[in-house]
Design an enzyme around this catalytic site. Structure first.
Site, mmCIF file in Angstrom:
data_model
loop_
_atom_site.group_PDB
_atom_site.id
_atom_site.type_symbol
_atom_site.label_atom_id
_atom_site.label_comp_id
_atom_site.label_asym_id
_atom_site.label_seq_id
_atom_site.Cartn_x
_atom_site.Cartn_y
_atom_site.Cartn_z
ATOM 1 N N LYS A 133 4.645 4.373 9.131
ATOM 2 C CA LYS A 133 5.667 4.174 8.103
ATOM 3 C C LYS A 133 6.578 5.397 8.059
ATOM 4 C CE LYS A 133 5.869 3.023 3.131
ATOM 5 N NZ LYS A 133 5.008 2.765 1.942
ATOM 6 N N SER A 213 5.905 -1.196 -0.485
ATOM 7 C CA SER A 213 6.977 -0.606 0.291
ATOM 8 C C SER A 213 6.673 -0.502 1.786
ATOM 9 C CB SER A 213 7.293 0.790 -0.248
ATOM 10 O OG SER A 213 6.163 1.658 -0.127
ATOM 11 N N SER A 237 1.589 -0.816 -2.478
ATOM 12 C CA SER A 237 2.491 -0.733 -1.336
ATOM 13 C C SER A 237 1.839 -0.864 0.028
ATOM 14 C CB SER A 237 3.283 0.576 -1.389
ATOM 15 O OG SER A 237 4.328 0.468 -2.318
#
Length: 546
Positions: A133, A213, A237
């Protein structure tokens, strides 16, 4: 970070650890629908055409299977990495999950091949391609948190977890898109959108949202663009995008994985964690990023019991007591799926009782104000280490001056509220965080004690809503909050589908019970057998609210 709004050790060698994880996975029957054909030497075509080498299906192959092939010379890390890079080039234009690939990936793979040939491999992730990420620092690639404000020079050093991955021989394949600033910017954000990466799409239905996210990490795994990925979570997330993209996501116990070098929201809740298409790969990745070393067990607070110790003694589902937290607010179709899931678990010998963890309304009232204060403190400290805006106030001004930061949603209300929030030295804030910690832990501990549970289960997510920048997310998803606020572990595994849209089952357990939770998750995964490859449908149905 999913914001809920009113609109809403004992020492063991690495070899023993790995062997125990593999044995536990195989004993639990980790999903491997093509294993018998492979053992028989039959090269069945993969259902989505994602393959490399003889009988290696990227959709379903596990790390133990890949390592076995690399050990016997029938597969190389170079071939595997090349296959994933080609897959990214072919498929990612549909979903926009991968921001960039690492130009050194094939060199990393070649070095792993040398180690495999010499018998000097570094563990389960040696030669395995991993996506990160893009809020996880990498010294040789940009780390942006999706923001143009950080799109200049890379950080000076890797995040601690990236150092662990490199030392374990993993191939850093690239960086994934995310909800900008991990979904902690606007009051009405659109998950999976960032000014750097645009909008990530859900591979199952392209006009639906991937949640966030860790949107790019979840979508990339669903599309078989890497073997494993790293996500981060403050509240939901990791687990929400895992559920919504039909993959596995583990939010570790707080402190089990170092936060050093990860763009923060709150040191009181933030953690990075592993995501994969199956539980065994998730567990093996955790064993690396949390500190399983070549010479010793699983590092972590309180001398946490090694994954091997827990997973070796897995007894499947028979005799397990699981508390089902239904959350009917996620809709009748999800509730019906939970009914079917409970029946499957009972048929496998588990006892399933219905529960409602207490204190949820109070947690919802307190969490967001506390995070505002923590974000201001922690993001200021992080920005001081990077080029660009040096603090939150400068970041607010940057966004006002750059129209590209406003192309999906213009708001940065959470930034502005954080600037006005009381500091973390304020007695009112301290009382709020103390109450949050107490009530969140009690919500899980009291529920598990009262019902003598091995875990609490709940739906991870509703069916994915339609992506709409004007409306923003439809994301009131309360199941992640107790584990997120308490710092306890949670694990999402695929539970099934509502029409073409995946829904996950979220499992929660007590503090630093990560290994036991992963073991239970492997058994649940085997019983439900709910994973299937995406079909990249352009749309489905007509209800834009879901």
């Amino acid at each position: 970070m999913r914001i809920k709004r009113k609109r809403s050790v004992r020492k063991r060698s690495a070899a023993t650890l790995i062997a125990a994880l593999v044995a536990a996975s195989l004993g639990a029957g980790a999903p491997n629908p093509r294993a018998e054909a492979a053992e028989a030497g039959v090269d069945l075509p993969p259902p989505t055409g994602v393959s490399v080498g003889s009988a290696v299906d990227l959709d379903t192959v596990t790390i133990p299977e890949l390592q076995a092939r690399m050990a016997d010379g029938s597969l190389t890390s170079t071939a595997l990495t090349t296959a994933y890079l080609r897959r990214i080039k072919a498929v990612d234009p549909k979903i926009h999950a991968v921001l960039r690939t690492d130009p050194t990936a094939l060199r990393q793979a070649a070095a792993s091949d040398v180690r495999h040939r010499s018998g000097d491999t570094r563990g389960p992730l040696d030669g395995i391609p991993v996506l990160l990420k893009d809020n996880v620092n990498t010294r040789d690639m940009p780390t942006t948190a999706g923001s143009l404000a950080l799109a200049g020079s890379p950080p000076d050093v890797d995040a601690a977890l990236v150092t662990r991955l490199r030392n374990a021989g993993a191939v850093i394949l690239g960086k994934t898109n995310l909800s900008e600033w991990a979904n902690f910017r606007a009051a009405k954000p659109t998950s999976g959108w960032s000014a750097v990466g645009g909008q990530t799409n859900n591979p199952y239905v392209l006009d639906r949202n991937p949640c966030g996210s860790s949107a790019g990490s979840g979508a990339a795994l669903a599309a078989s663009l890497a073997q494993v990925a790293i996500g981060t979570e403050t509240d939901g997330s990791i687990v929400c995008p895992a559920g919504m993209n039909g993959v596995v996501g583990h939010k570790p116990s707080l402190g089990l994985v170092s936060r050093a070098g990860v763009v923060p929201i709150s040191a009181e809740q933030d953690t990075a964690g592993p995501m994969a298409r199956n539980v065994i790969d998730t567990a093996l990745t955790l064993s690396v990023i949390s500190g399983a070393s070549r010479s010793g067990g699983l590092d972590g607070p309180r001398g946490s019991v090694g994954l091997a110790d827990e997973m070796t003694h897995s007894s499947g589902l028979r005799g397990k007591r699981i508390g089902l937290w239904r959350l009917p607010s996620l809709g009748p179709q999800v509730d019906a799926l939970m009914t079917r899931t409970a029946e499957e678990l009972r048929n496998a010998g588990a006892e399933v009782v219905e529960v409602t963890p207490p204190y949820q309304q109070r947690l919802a009232e307190l969490e967001f104000p506390a995070l505002l204060s923590e974000f201001h403190r922690d993001v200021d400290a992080y920005l001081a280490t990077r080029g660009g805006p040096r603090n939150l106030a400068e970041l607010v001004e940057f966004n006002r001056a750059h129209p590209a930061e406003q192309t999906c949603f213009a708001g940065q209300e959470l930034f502005e509220q954080a600037l006005a929030a009381p500091p973390t030295t304020d007695p009112g804030y301290r009382a709020m965080r103390a109450e949050l910690q107490d009530l969140s832990r009690r919500s899980i501990d009291e529920t598990m004690s009262a019902h003598r549970l091995d875990a609490i289960a709940a739906p991870t997510n509703p069916p994915a809503w339609t992506t709409d920048c004007a409306r923003g997310d439809n994301d009131v998803i309360p199941s992640s909050t107790p584990a997120a606020v308490s710092g306890y572990p949670s694990l999402s595994v695929p539970a099934g589908f509502v029409d073409e849209l995946p829904v996950g089952l979220l499992l929660m357990a007590g503090d630093h019970q990560d290994a036991g939770l992963l073991s239970l998750g492997a058994a649940v995964e085997h019983r439900l057998h709910a994973w299937r490859a995406p079909r990249y449908l352009p749309t489905v149905g007509t209800d834009a609210s879901r």
